[in-house]
Write an enzyme that holds these catalytic residues in place. Structure first.
Site, PDB file in Angstrom:
ATOM      1  N   ASP A 123      -5.507 -71.073 -38.848  1.00 44.08           N
ATOM      2  CA  ASP A 123      -6.192 -70.359 -39.926  1.00 44.08           C
ATOM      3  C   ASP A 123      -5.160 -69.869 -40.939  1.00 44.08           C
ATOM      4  O   ASP A 123      -4.102 -69.346 -40.571  1.00 44.08           O
ATOM      5  CB  ASP A 123      -6.957 -69.166 -39.369  1.00 44.08           C
ATOM      6  CG  ASP A 123      -8.107 -69.583 -38.465  1.00 44.08           C
ATOM      7  OD1 ASP A 123      -8.284 -70.798 -38.259  1.00 44.08           O
ATOM      8  OD2 ASP A 123      -8.823 -68.691 -37.964  1.00 44.08           O
ATOM      9  N   ASP A 132     -11.290 -66.697 -31.036  1.00 44.55           N
ATOM     10  CA  ASP A 132     -11.976 -67.980 -31.171  1.00 44.55           C
ATOM     11  C   ASP A 132     -11.018 -69.166 -31.047  1.00 44.55           C
ATOM     12  O   ASP A 132     -11.441 -70.321 -31.123  1.00 44.55           O
ATOM     13  CB  ASP A 132     -12.753 -68.056 -32.489  1.00 44.55           C
ATOM     14  CG  ASP A 132     -11.896 -67.881 -33.728  1.00 44.55           C
ATOM     15  OD1 ASP A 132     -10.902 -67.126 -33.669  1.00 44.55           O
ATOM     16  OD2 ASP A 132     -12.204 -68.489 -34.773  1.00 44.55           O
ATOM     17  N   HIS A 133      -9.734 -68.861 -30.782  1.00 48.53           N
ATOM     18  CA  HIS A 133      -8.749 -69.917 -30.584  1.00 48.53           C
ATOM     19  C   HIS A 133      -8.105 -69.885 -29.193  1.00 48.53           C
ATOM     20  O   HIS A 133      -7.420 -70.836 -28.825  1.00 48.53           O
ATOM     21  CB  HIS A 133      -7.658 -69.833 -31.649  1.00 48.53           C
ATOM     22  CG  HIS A 133      -8.148 -70.129 -33.036  1.00 48.53           C
ATOM     23  ND1 HIS A 133      -7.901 -71.309 -33.685  1.00 48.53           N
ATOM     24  CD2 HIS A 133      -8.910 -69.388 -33.887  1.00 48.53           C
ATOM     25  CE1 HIS A 133      -8.472 -71.288 -34.880  1.00 48.53           C
ATOM     26  NE2 HIS A 133      -9.087 -70.127 -35.018  1.00 48.53           N
TER      27      HIS A 133
END
Length: 313
Positions: free
Chosen positions: A212, A67-68
């Site tokens: 994160d 997701d990055h």
């Protein structure tokens, strides 16, 4: 200097939040854009802004979760078709080079520009030029994750034109010499010292953008005295156990970091899809009980990073 959020969600794209990506707009400062992460669909998000992919000359990747980074191959390819011929530098954990080059090779993508990869193995200074210095440090996530601290160098003091006019100093080349701090003798015999006509130097701005992470001391170190801290807020304060188990942070933990680090403003992103509407506002409200100047950002929010007029060099 502005921060434009292209994706503020966690894990997977949602109806109202795309996955992680933000642009640090440095168009006035160096006529370029620095991208931080590029989750799936980042180039589609860019199409809904005024950003030009050819202006992106640096991409800072916090970690290698999909997701990055899943938006990188498409963005890099499209940049070739949109006039992006200048070199691009990608910073990130070990493995980012292999991910990008494998994607290019398998898809037989030919780029019109050179990519310079800087794979980070430890923290410290990762970039410096005449205007900015960027530092990185390890965070505490399930895989290697970094946070970045962007420090703008101090700006020289401005020429005090009103003072010159009050002293009846004629405009012209003499202004330029005084701006350089030189001593000037006027035709009428007066001797002017440049330093007496230059205002205080303006402290450069500091932006901290974290990947994160669980709550960790390095987050506080990277954020120390930052004008803006961008911190993940995957969970609410009532889900601290889940946050720890999944190597993430709560909204209140992020606010505690902001308070300890004496930052100017806290921007919460990487919001779980479970938090929509009123629940997202509640995340913000909870964090504000610890650190008042907190905002839960949305996709396409454009945040100015102004100079702190009280911070002089």
């Amino acid at each position: 200097m502005q921060i434009e959020f292209l994706g503020t969600g966690a894990g997977a794209p949602g109806k109202f939040r795309n996955v992680s990506s933000l642009a640090l707009r440095l168009l006035d400062e160096r006529n370029s854009v620095w991208l931080f992460d590029a989750g799936e669909g980042t180039q589609h998000q860019i199409l809904r802004t005024t950003l030009k992919p050819r202006k992106i000359d640096k991409i800072f990747v916090t970690h290698l979760h999909g997701d990055h980074i899943f938006g990188l191959p498409g963005l890099l390819s499209s940049r070739s078709f949109q006039g992006g011929d200048d070199k691009l530098t990608i910073y990130g954990p070990k493995g980012i080079r292999n991910f990008v080059l494998t994607s290019m090779r398998v898809s037989e993508t030919k780029l019109s520009y050179y990519i310079d990869f800087v794979e980070l193995t430890d923290g410290g200074k990762v970039f410096e030029d005449s205007k900015f210095t960027v530092y990185a440090a390890h965070l505490d996530h399930k895989i290697e994750s970094f946070g970045y601290r962007v420090e703008e160098h101090d700006h020289d003091g401005e020429l005090l034109v009103e003072k010159l006019q009050a002293d009846q100093v004629p405009s012209g080349p003499v202004y330029g010499k005084l701006k350089k701090g030189e001593t000037v003798t006027l035709p009428d015999g007066r001797v002017l010292h440049g330093q007496e006509y230059i205002g205080h130097a303006q402290k450069g701005r500091i932006v901290t953008i974290l990947g994160d992470t669980r709550k960790t001391l390095n987050s506080e170190k990277l954020a120390k005295n930052a004008d803006v801290l961008v911190h993940e807020s995957t969970f609410s304060k009532d889900e601290a156990t889940l946050a720890r188990n999944y190597y993430h942070s709560t909204n209140v933990q992020a606010a505690e970091i902001a308070k300890k680090a004496h930052v100017g403003r806290l921007l919460l992103n990487h919001i779980s899809a479970r938090y929509t509407g009123k629940m997202a506002h509640e995340l913000e409200r909870e964090a504000q009980t610890v650190f008042a100047n907190t905002k839960v950002v949305k996709d396409f929010d454009l945040i100015d990073v102004p100079f702190d007029k009280e911070r002089e060099s």
